[in-house]
Design a protein around this motif. Sequence first.
Motif, PDB file in Angstrom:
ATOM      1  N   PRO A 128      -5.631  -5.636   8.255  1.00  0.00           N
ATOM      2  CA  PRO A 128      -6.980  -5.388   8.750  1.00  0.00           C
ATOM      3  C   PRO A 128      -7.430  -3.931   8.627  1.00  0.00           C
ATOM      4  O   PRO A 128      -8.477  -3.572   9.158  1.00  0.00           O
ATOM      5  N   MET A 129      -6.636  -3.094   7.942  1.00  0.00           N
ATOM      6  CA  MET A 129      -6.969  -1.654   7.884  1.00  0.00           C
ATOM      7  C   MET A 129      -7.443  -1.255   6.484  1.00  0.00           C
ATOM      8  O   MET A 129      -6.990  -1.808   5.490  1.00  0.00           O
ATOM      9  N   THR A 130      -8.326  -0.271   6.417  1.00  0.00           N
ATOM     10  CA  THR A 130      -8.654   0.310   5.118  1.00  0.00           C
ATOM     11  C   THR A 130      -7.552   1.310   4.763  1.00  0.00           C
ATOM     12  O   THR A 130      -6.772   1.737   5.629  1.00  0.00           O
ATOM     13  N   ARG A 178      -5.239  -7.758  -3.303  1.00  0.00           N
ATOM     14  CA  ARG A 178      -5.331  -6.331  -3.668  1.00  0.00           C
ATOM     15  C   ARG A 178      -4.744  -6.102  -5.058  1.00  0.00           C
ATOM     16  O   ARG A 178      -5.344  -5.418  -5.893  1.00  0.00           O
ATOM     17  N   ARG A 179      -3.573  -6.682  -5.314  1.00  0.00           N
ATOM     18  CA  ARG A 179      -2.896  -6.442  -6.591  1.00  0.00           C
ATOM     19  C   ARG A 179      -3.640  -7.100  -7.757  1.00  0.00           C
ATOM     20  O   ARG A 179      -3.525  -6.651  -8.890  1.00  0.00           O
ATOM     21  N   ALA A 180      -4.406  -8.153  -7.475  1.00  0.00           N
ATOM     22  CA  ALA A 180      -5.138  -8.853  -8.545  1.00  0.00           C
ATOM     23  C   ALA A 180      -6.107  -7.908  -9.249  1.00  0.00           C
ATOM     24  O   ALA A 180      -6.485  -8.145 -10.394  1.00  0.00           O
ATOM     25  N   LYS A 181      -6.484  -6.843  -8.542  1.00  0.00           N
ATOM     26  CA  LYS A 181      -7.396  -5.872  -9.170  1.00  0.00           C
ATOM     27  C   LYS A 181      -6.668  -5.042 -10.219  1.00  0.00           C
ATOM     28  O   LYS A 181      -7.293  -4.333 -11.007  1.00  0.00           O
ATOM     29  N   GLU A 182      -5.320  -5.106 -10.239  1.00  0.00           N
ATOM     30  CA  GLU A 182      -4.527  -4.257 -11.160  1.00  0.00           C
ATOM     31  C   GLU A 182      -3.735  -5.064 -12.176  1.00  0.00           C
ATOM     32  O   GLU A 182      -3.035  -4.490 -12.997  1.00  0.00           O
ATOM     33  N   ARG A 183      -3.742  -6.410 -12.066  1.00  0.00           N
ATOM     34  CA  ARG A 183      -2.938  -7.246 -12.960  1.00  0.00           C
ATOM     35  C   ARG A 183      -3.843  -8.300 -13.586  1.00  0.00           C
ATOM     36  O   ARG A 183      -4.827  -8.721 -12.953  1.00  0.00           O
ATOM     37  N   GLY A 216       0.803  -1.222   0.000  1.00  0.00           N
ATOM     38  CA  GLY A 216       0.000   0.000   0.000  1.00  0.00           C
ATOM     39  C   GLY A 216       0.835   1.270   0.000  1.00  0.00           C
ATOM     40  O   GLY A 216       0.293   2.377   0.148  1.00  0.00           O
ATOM     41  N   LYS A 217       2.149   1.133  -0.210  1.00  0.00           N
ATOM     42  CA  LYS A 217       3.050   2.297  -0.071  1.00  0.00           C
ATOM     43  C   LYS A 217       2.645   3.480  -0.954  1.00  0.00           C
ATOM     44  O   LYS A 217       2.556   4.611  -0.486  1.00  0.00           O
ATOM     45  N   SER A 218       2.416   3.229  -2.251  1.00  0.00           N
ATOM     46  CA  SER A 218       2.178   4.392  -3.113  1.00  0.00           C
ATOM     47  C   SER A 218       0.802   4.997  -2.878  1.00  0.00           C
ATOM     48  O   SER A 218       0.658   6.220  -2.869  1.00  0.00           O
ATOM     49  N   SER A 219      -0.227   4.154  -2.635  1.00  0.00           N
ATOM     50  CA  SER A 219      -1.564   4.717  -2.363  1.00  0.00           C
ATOM     51  C   SER A 219      -1.540   5.518  -1.067  1.00  0.00           C
ATOM     52  O   SER A 219      -2.093   6.623  -0.995  1.00  0.00           O
ATOM     53  N   VAL A 220      -0.887   4.960  -0.046  1.00  0.00           N
ATOM     54  CA  VAL A 220      -0.823   5.647   1.252  1.00  0.00           C
ATOM     55  C   VAL A 220       0.006   6.929   1.135  1.00  0.00           C
ATOM     56  O   VAL A 220      -0.402   7.993   1.617  1.00  0.00           O
TER      57      VAL A 220
HETATM   58  N1  LIG Z   1      -5.215  -0.735   3.502  1.00  0.00           N
HETATM   59  C1  LIG Z   1      -5.652  -1.076   2.292  1.00  0.00           C
HETATM   60  N2  LIG Z   1      -6.828  -1.688   2.182  1.00  0.00           N
HETATM   61  C2  LIG Z   1      -7.272  -2.093   0.989  1.00  0.00           C
HETATM   62  N3  LIG Z   1      -6.614  -1.928  -0.191  1.00  0.00           N
HETATM   63  C3  LIG Z   1      -5.441  -1.322  -0.145  1.00  0.00           C
HETATM   64  C4  LIG Z   1      -4.892  -0.864   1.093  1.00  0.00           C
HETATM   65  N4  LIG Z   1      -3.701  -0.312   0.820  1.00  0.00           N
HETATM   66  C5  LIG Z   1      -3.514  -0.426  -0.523  1.00  0.00           C
HETATM   67  N5  LIG Z   1      -4.576  -1.027  -1.097  1.00  0.00           N
HETATM   68  C6  LIG Z   1      -4.701  -1.361  -2.520  1.00  0.00           C
HETATM   69  O1  LIG Z   1      -3.705  -2.353  -2.772  1.00  0.00           O
HETATM   70  C7  LIG Z   1      -3.143  -2.157  -4.063  1.00  0.00           C
HETATM   71  C8  LIG Z   1      -1.620  -2.045  -3.943  1.00  0.00           C
HETATM   72  O2  LIG Z   1      -1.311  -0.820  -3.300  1.00  0.00           O
HETATM   73  P1  LIG Z   1      -0.082   0.086  -3.741  1.00  0.00           P
HETATM   74  O3  LIG Z   1      -0.286   1.404  -3.101  1.00  0.00           O
HETATM   75  O4  LIG Z   1       0.116   0.020  -5.211  1.00  0.00           O
HETATM   76  O5  LIG Z   1       1.099  -0.699  -3.006  1.00  0.00           O
HETATM   77  P2  LIG Z   1       2.666  -0.584  -3.163  1.00  0.00           P
HETATM   78  O6  LIG Z   1       2.979   0.823  -3.567  1.00  0.00           O
HETATM   79  O7  LIG Z   1       3.192  -0.957  -1.813  1.00  0.00           O
HETATM   80  O8  LIG Z   1       3.013  -1.586  -4.214  1.00  0.00           O
HETATM   81  C9  LIG Z   1      -3.818  -0.924  -4.651  1.00  0.00           C
HETATM   82  O9  LIG Z   1      -4.886  -1.372  -5.479  1.00  0.00           O
HETATM   83  C10 LIG Z   1      -4.370  -0.203  -3.446  1.00  0.00           C
HETATM   84  O10 LIG Z   1      -5.531   0.530  -3.745  1.00  0.00           O
END
Ligand SMILES: Nc1ncnc2c1ncn2[C@@H]1O[C@H](COP(=O)(O)OP(=O)(O)O)[C@@H](O)[C@H]1O
Length: 206
Positions: free
Chosen positions: A190-192, A150-155, A12-16
Amino acid sequence: MIVTIDGVAASGKSSVSGGVARALGIPYVSSGLLYRAATLLGLDAGLDLGDPGALLAHLSTHPVRLEPLAEGNRVWQADRELTDDLHSTRVDKGVSVVAAHPQVRAWVDDQLRALPEPFVAEGRDMGTAVFPHAQHKFYLTASARIRAQRRAKERPDDIPDIEAALIRRDELDANQIAPAADAQVLDTGPMTLDEVITTILRAVRA
Ligand SMILES: Nc1ncnc2c1ncn2[C@@H]1O[C@H](COP(=O)(O)OP(=O)(O)O)[C@@H](O)[C@H]1O
Ligand SMILES: Nc1ccn([C@@H]2O[C@H](COP(=O)(O)OP(=O)(O)O)[C@@H](O)[C@H]2O)c(=O)n1
């Protein structure tokens, strides 16, 4: 001020980082995109990714520019935008070999250290090797299964294949992934996304 957000692949690094940076009104910097750009250019040029000399020679004649925008980082090689090609399965597969070369790490680190503060920096070694003096450090984890889901939604690949590739990449990246001693570790399983962002903002603003 520098905020570092490190962690394993797809934690979740880049989204966060994007959410935290937007809330603070500062840019974020995705170091992984530079490793991915070096990999893409090496693959496109037909280079041996295990040969750092050939990679560095190619990068010196094909300079890469990272645009650290708060709404999403973009990467350019001259006037060719690489951004949309950086998250393919073939780049995922090759990037850890490229990132293991100390010469490539120095090529990335020099570009990051030239950026003007303030910013949020995300990657593997932002809080340890690159910005050890950062004021606020975080480290994100989650189980491999949750990250794969989570990544399966993007690949286009299946969850078990994605999970195996994530575990393999974590193993190859093991040298550069360890939380800084002064980092706050967050299990995002367990976090959004909003909860992770809010937790980090609360700590930064405290
Ligand atoms: N806490 C979270 N809960 C649900 N989905 C998440 C969470 N953090 C990230 N995601 C989703 O997981 C996927 C990977 O996140 P991303 O930010 O690309 O991770 P990273 O930069 O670490 O590779 C994205 O689709 C993102 O929206
Ligand atoms: N600071 C960093 C960032 C990325 N990397 C490398 O670059 C790859 C891609 O990083 P990324 O952050 O874009 O990957 P994801 O976690 O988004 O899948 C990682 O698997 C590492 O091999 C690194 O070595 N050091």
